[in-house]
Design a protein around this motif. Structure first.
Motif, PDB file in Angstrom:
ATOM      1  N   CYS A 151       2.581   0.305   8.050  1.00 45.02           N
ATOM      2  CA  CYS A 151       1.565  -0.713   7.770  1.00 45.02           C
ATOM      3  C   CYS A 151       2.106  -2.115   8.015  1.00 45.02           C
ATOM      4  O   CYS A 151       1.481  -2.913   8.704  1.00 45.02           O
ATOM      5  N   ASP A 181       3.698   1.779   2.769  1.00 45.09           N
ATOM      6  CA  ASP A 181       4.897   0.933   2.789  1.00 45.09           C
ATOM      7  C   ASP A 181       5.582   0.810   1.437  1.00 45.09           C
ATOM      8  O   ASP A 181       6.574   0.100   1.310  1.00 45.09           O
ATOM      9  N   CYS A 199       0.845  -1.194   0.000  1.00 45.63           N
ATOM     10  CA  CYS A 199       0.000   0.000   0.000  1.00 45.63           C
ATOM     11  C   CYS A 199       0.885   1.251   0.000  1.00 45.63           C
ATOM     12  O   CYS A 199       2.103   1.165   0.071  1.00 45.63           O
ATOM     13  N   CYS A 251       2.914  -4.192   5.379  1.00 40.13           N
ATOM     14  CA  CYS A 251       2.738  -5.060   4.214  1.00 40.13           C
ATOM     15  C   CYS A 251       3.995  -5.119   3.346  1.00 40.13           C
ATOM     16  O   CYS A 251       4.188  -6.073   2.601  1.00 40.13           O
TER      17      CYS A 251
HETATM   18 ZN    ZN Z   1       0.318  -1.692   3.688  1.00 41.83          ZN
END
Ligand code: ZN
Length: 128
Positions: free
Chosen positions: A45, A37, A34, A47
């Motif tokens: 986050c 990150d 996302c 991810c």
């Molecule tokens: Zn993320």
């Protein structure tokens, strides 16, 4: 049979920002990061350093290479495609993604623990 990545708690804590919310042993994939990150594997986050569970839809920072007897490449594509659709990633190319995931670990022996850093998957060093 295929050799793929599954979630593991092994080596958790090697990095300060490790996390493991997956079900142990479930298949994982690498979701597109996302905005938070995108340029930072240690982002807020998480991810950018995570593997996402195909069953739990949760994530972990550690995965292990495992040969899955009785699962063909086509089975793997189907499982991935079904999970992507459930998670709202139905527009992604499951077949291409599956081959990418299988290629990542094709040369690694079973039991190798890896981590994800944005565009890279590395073998974890310095751990038992
Ligand atoms: Zn993320």
């Amino acid at each position: 049979m295929v050799k793929a990545l599954v979630a593991t708690a092994r080596t958790q804590g090697f990095r300060d920002n490790d996390y493991h919310w997956c079900v142990e042993g479930e298949l994982v994939w690498i979701a597109p990061p996302c905005r938070a990150d995108r340029h930072d594997p240690d982002g807020a986050c998480g991810c950018g350093r995570g593997f996402a569970g195909l069953s739990s839809h949760r994530a972990t920072t550690t995965a292990v290479v495992r040969t899955l007897d009785g699962i063909s490449r086509q089975d793997f594509v189907m499982v991935l495609d079904a999970s992507l659709t459930e998670q709202g990633y139905g527009s992604l190319d499951a077949e291409g993604l599956a081959d990418h995931l299988l290629d990542l670990v094709a040369d690694l022996p079973d039991g190798t623990v890896v981590e994800h850093r944005l565009d890279y998957v590395h073998v974890r060093q310095g751990v038992p």
